[in-house]
Design a protein around this motif. Structure first.
Motif, PDB file in Angstrom:
ATOM      1  N   THR A   1       0.827  -1.203   0.000  1.00 12.23           N
ATOM      2  CA  THR A   1       0.000   0.000   0.000  1.00 12.23           C
ATOM      3  C   THR A   1       0.863   1.255   0.000  1.00 12.23           C
ATOM      4  O   THR A   1       2.036   1.226   0.362  1.00 12.23           O
ATOM      5  CB  THR A   1      -0.926   0.035   1.235  1.00 12.23           C
ATOM      6  OG1 THR A   1      -0.130   0.060   2.427  1.00 12.23           O
ATOM      7  CG2 THR A   1      -1.832  -1.189   1.264  1.00 12.23           C
TER       8      THR A   1
ATOM      9  N   SER B   1       1.524   6.921  -4.310  1.00 10.68           N
ATOM     10  CA  SER B   1       1.321   6.543  -5.714  1.00 10.68           C
ATOM     11  C   SER B   1       1.156   5.036  -5.852  1.00 10.68           C
ATOM     12  O   SER B   1       1.533   4.274  -4.959  1.00 10.68           O
ATOM     13  CB  SER B   1       2.506   7.006  -6.578  1.00 10.68           C
ATOM     14  OG  SER B   1       3.666   6.243  -6.264  1.00 10.68           O
ATOM     15  N   GLU B   2       0.632   4.634  -6.995  1.00 13.69           N
ATOM     16  CA  GLU B   2       0.484   3.206  -7.286  1.00 13.69           C
ATOM     17  C   GLU B   2       1.843   2.549  -7.459  1.00 13.69           C
ATOM     18  O   GLU B   2       2.045   1.387  -7.092  1.00 13.69           O
ATOM     19  CB  GLU B   2      -0.355   3.011  -8.550  1.00 13.69           C
ATOM     20  CG  GLU B   2      -0.603   1.542  -8.910  1.00 13.69           C
ATOM     21  CD  GLU B   2      -1.511   1.384 -10.110  1.00 13.69           C
ATOM     22  OE1 GLU B   2      -1.093   0.713 -11.084  1.00 13.69           O
ATOM     23  OE2 GLU B   2      -2.627   1.941 -10.087  1.00 13.69           O
TER      24      GLU B   2
ATOM     25  N   ALA C   1       3.138   1.581  -4.183  1.00 15.52           N
ATOM     26  CA  ALA C   1       2.375   0.434  -3.687  1.00 15.52           C
ATOM     27  C   ALA C   1       2.869  -0.856  -4.341  1.00 15.52           C
ATOM     28  O   ALA C   1       2.983  -1.902  -3.686  1.00 15.52           O
ATOM     29  CB  ALA C   1       0.885   0.630  -3.963  1.00 15.52           C
ATOM     30  N   LYS C   2       3.183  -0.780  -5.645  1.00 12.97           N
ATOM     31  CA  LYS C   2       3.696  -1.959  -6.359  1.00 12.97           C
ATOM     32  C   LYS C   2       5.068  -2.356  -5.815  1.00 12.97           C
ATOM     33  O   LYS C   2       5.370  -3.546  -5.656  1.00 12.97           O
ATOM     34  CB  LYS C   2       3.796  -1.647  -7.851  1.00 12.97           C
ATOM     35  CG  LYS C   2       4.353  -2.785  -8.711  1.00 12.97           C
ATOM     36  CD  LYS C   2       3.463  -4.004  -8.675  1.00 12.97           C
ATOM     37  CE  LYS C   2       3.826  -5.002  -9.778  1.00 12.97           C
ATOM     38  NZ  LYS C   2       5.208  -5.443  -9.783  1.00 12.97           N
TER      39      LYS C   2
ATOM     40  N   CYS D   1      -3.693  -3.909  -8.957  1.00 17.17           N
ATOM     41  CA  CYS D   1      -3.454  -2.624  -8.307  1.00 17.17           C
ATOM     42  C   CYS D   1      -4.613  -1.670  -8.579  1.00 17.17           C
ATOM     43  O   CYS D   1      -5.255  -1.718  -9.631  1.00 17.17           O
ATOM     44  CB  CYS D   1      -2.155  -2.006  -8.816  1.00 17.17           C
ATOM     45  SG  CYS D   1      -0.678  -3.001  -8.500  1.00 17.17           S
ATOM     46  N   GLY D   2      -4.849  -0.796  -7.620  1.00 19.77           N
ATOM     47  CA  GLY D   2      -5.908   0.191  -7.788  1.00 19.77           C
ATOM     48  C   GLY D   2      -5.841   1.245  -6.707  1.00 19.77           C
ATOM     49  O   GLY D   2      -5.049   1.171  -5.773  1.00 19.77           O
TER      50      GLY D   2
ATOM     51  N   TRP E   1      -3.390   3.899  -2.550  1.00 18.14           N
ATOM     52  CA  TRP E   1      -3.253   2.887  -3.583  1.00 18.14           C
ATOM     53  C   TRP E   1      -2.858   1.564  -2.927  1.00 18.14           C
ATOM     54  O   TRP E   1      -2.233   1.552  -1.855  1.00 18.14           O
ATOM     55  CB  TRP E   1      -2.163   3.280  -4.584  1.00 18.14           C
ATOM     56  CG  TRP E   1      -2.541   4.386  -5.501  1.00 18.14           C
ATOM     57  CD1 TRP E   1      -3.033   4.290  -6.754  1.00 18.14           C
ATOM     58  CD2 TRP E   1      -2.419   5.791  -5.222  1.00 18.14           C
ATOM     59  NE1 TRP E   1      -3.251   5.535  -7.284  1.00 18.14           N
ATOM     60  CE2 TRP E   1      -2.886   6.484  -6.358  1.00 18.14           C
ATOM     61  CE3 TRP E   1      -1.988   6.519  -4.113  1.00 18.14           C
ATOM     62  CZ2 TRP E   1      -2.921   7.857  -6.435  1.00 18.14           C
ATOM     63  CZ3 TRP E   1      -2.024   7.908  -4.167  1.00 18.14           C
ATOM     64  CH2 TRP E   1      -2.484   8.561  -5.317  1.00 18.14           C
ATOM     65  N   SER E   2      -3.206   0.470  -3.591  1.00 18.35           N
ATOM     66  CA  SER E   2      -2.813  -0.850  -3.078  1.00 18.35           C
ATOM     67  C   SER E   2      -2.599  -1.804  -4.236  1.00 18.35           C
ATOM     68  O   SER E   2      -3.205  -1.666  -5.305  1.00 18.35           O
ATOM     69  CB  SER E   2      -3.883  -1.413  -2.128  1.00 18.35           C
ATOM     70  OG  SER E   2      -5.065  -1.725  -2.836  1.00 18.35           O
ATOM     71  N   CYS E   3      -1.721  -2.786  -4.035  1.00 27.37           N
ATOM     72  CA  CYS E   3      -1.475  -3.863  -4.985  1.00 27.37           C
ATOM     73  C   CYS E   3      -1.559  -5.175  -4.216  1.00 27.37           C
ATOM     74  O   CYS E   3      -0.942  -5.312  -3.148  1.00 27.37           O
ATOM     75  CB  CYS E   3      -0.100  -3.739  -5.641  1.00 27.37           C
ATOM     76  SG  CYS E   3       0.029  -2.355  -6.811  1.00 27.37           S
TER      77      CYS E   3
END
Length: 255
Positions: free
Chosen positions: A147, A151-152, A155-156, A197-198, A208-210
Motif C-alpha cells: 500500500t 502513488s500506485e 504500492a507496487k 493494483c488500484g 493505492w494498493s497492490c
C-alpha cells in the motif's frame, strides 16, 4: 403390451445412463498432488535453435501423458494441473548438429489456473537440515499486499518487497528439512498470481494498493532442477507449463 415394452425400454435406457455416469465418476480419481520421478529426454536438431524446441516438444508430451486434467480436486481447490521441472544441457555445433538432453519431472497438483510457478534458488548459506522430513506439498495461498498514500508505483514496490520477504523466509524454512537421495534438497517451489493494483484520490482520501497471492511448497528436488514457466500466451496442453527453463541452460559447444 406397448406400454410394457415402452416401460422396459425406458428402464434399460436409465440403467445404461447410470452405468455410464458411474464409469465416468470412477475414472475421475483424486489429483495426486505430488511429483513423479524424472525421466530422461533428448532433443536433436541441425542447430541449437532446433534442438531446444525438440527437447521441449518431448517434455510437453510427458505432461500430456500424465493426464492430470482427468483427475479431480476438492471444492475451491482449483483444477488438477501438470507442472514440470527440467535440467537441460546442450552440446554440438552447426556442422554436426546439436543435442539437448536432461531430465524432466512432471507432477499433478490442485492449483488455480492463474498461478504461475517457480523454484527459488538455494539460500546463499544453507542451514543444516534437521530431522524433520521435507513436507513435499503445497501450503494454502496467502495474500501479498503493498500500500501507499503517495502513488500506485510505490504500492507496487511495497508489494514486490512483500513477495521477496515471503520467498526468502520460505526458502530458508524448506532448507531446514531433510531429503533422502543423491543430490536432492528440500527446495521451495512457489506460485504467484499477477498483482491487481488500484486506488487514487476520492475526495479527501488518497491511497493505492497492490494485491496478489503467494503459495509456498517444500519439495525434494534435484540441485539443478528448474521450473518450466507458463507460456506468455497461456496454458499449454493439459494445463502444463510450455516454455523453457527460467534460468539459462548449460551449453557446451564441441570443438
Amino acid at each position: 403390451m406397448r406400454r410394457l415394452a415402452l416401460s422396459n425400454l425406458i428402464a434399460v435406457q436409465v440403467l445404461v445412463l447410470m452405468v455410464g455416469v458411474g464409469a465416468i465418476a470412477a475414472r475421475a480419481a483424486d489429483c495426486p498432488n505430488k511429483w513423479n520421478e524424472p525421466k530422461p529426454i533428448t532433443g536433436k536438431g541441425a542447430k541449437k535453435a532446433d534442438a531446444i524446441p525438440d527437447f521441449e516438444k518431448k517434455a510437453k508430451e510427458l505432461s500430456k501423458e500424465s493426464k492430470c486434467r482427468e483427475n479431480k480436486c476438492g471444492e475451491d481447490k482449483g483444477v488438477c494441473r501438470a507442472l514440470r521441472t527440467a535440467t537441460q544441457s546442450c552440446s554440438g555445433d552447426d556442422k554436426t548438429g546439436w543435442t539437448c538432453s536432461g531430465d524432466v519431472r512432471v507432477g499433478c497438483f490442485c492449483l488455480e489456473q492463474k498461478e504461475k510457478g517457480q523454484i527459488a534458488p538455494a539460500p546463499a548459506t544453507p542451514p543444516t537440515p534437521g530431522e524433520a522430513a521435507c513436507p513435499n506439498k503445497f501450503d494454502d495461498p496467502k495474500d501479498a499486499i503493498g500500500t501507499s498514500d503517495t502513488s500506485e508505483a510505490i504500492a507496487k514496490t511495497a508489494h514486490d518487497a512483500k513477495i521477496k520477504e515471503y520467498i526468502d523466509s520460505e526458502t530458508t524454512n524448506c532448507a531446514k528439512h531433510k531429503c533422502t537421495g543423491e543430490k536432492k534438497a528440500c527446495r521451495l517451489y512457489y506460485t504467484t498470481t499477477e498483482p491487481r493494483c488500484g486506488g487514487g484520490k476520492s475526495g479527501e482520501l488518497t491511497g493505492w494498493s497492490c494485491k496478489s497471492q503467494f503459495r509456498a511448497g517444500c519439495f525434494c528436488l534435484g540441485d539443478e532442477e528448474q521450473a518450466l514457466a507458463r507460456a506468455a500466451s497461456g496454458v499449454g496442453e493439459s494445463g502444463a507449463a510450455v516454455s523453457l527453463p527460467a534460468s539459462p541452460v548449460r551449453n557446451v559447444e564441441s570443438k
